[in-house]
Design a protein around this motif. Sequence first.
Motif: not given
Length: 306
Positions: A12, A27-28, A37, A62-63, A65-67, A69-70
Amino acid sequence: MTVKGVAAIGECMLELSGRSGDSWRMGFAGDTFNTLWALHALSGERPATYISAFGDDPFSRDQIDFLAGHGIGIGASPIIAGARPGLYAITLTGAERSFTYWRNDAAARQLAADPSALERSLKNQSLVYFSGITLAILDAPAREVLLAAIAAARAAGSLIAFDPNYRPRLWPSLAVAQAAVSQALAVTDIALPTFPDEQMLFGDVEPAATGARLAKTVNEIVVKNGEAPALVLAAHQQEQVPAIQVATPVDTTGAGDSFNGGYLAARLAGYAPAEAARRAHQVAAAVVQVRGALAPFDVLQAAFEG
């Protein structure tokens, strides 16, 4: 009873996509992550895991956390001190995209550095997905570790899906790429190649030749071919499934990856291969109408059911 999850293995990256003037959006994304995804969005309550390696810098945090969060975990993926994520930038000419990469020292290149962690991440997965890019970012010993772990997961009951996704610049030679992809196909249940890639890699003259070659090793194959029909081969039958033509695509980034996610989600839901390909085309058609590789979950879900 534990609900078995879905997992993807790979890299990623940080994605920079251009807007107007000098403005960029970060973005990622990354090929196997884009597929996970879509698969996660369309797979209900199945746990989703992205298996890689991450740095300990702010962008890596951040990556992760983004994962999270989804609803996507990272399993036992290692966090490597001093490492950082790879980066790529997308430039568009109309809807067609080109990429510039900075990834030579990316953390994901060490995703197989801890074989026991890799084994733990692959446990209790209904489906495991990886790609030729996953293989290409690893050195030869790490590829062997990865393929052995995938073979063990398959022996334990996981369904293995693989997209050869050939990118010549990532490989030291054509011969090395051919050998690695062939090894991967030997542990694959569902192959999701793209015909122009297979033409470059193995010299196939038409999608039917790709299907026939892969059918010697793999039981279920979908040969994607852009706006042309996908060729589906399964249970000793084959069928052409027309693509959906989008009159004014916005951004084709991630279309093939999202097709893969839609197809695998449909197969896990019990749809027959040809119907799964039809739904996957609908997902891909929706993705090319948004910017970036990741369409919102509700967009993917509406396309899948449409």
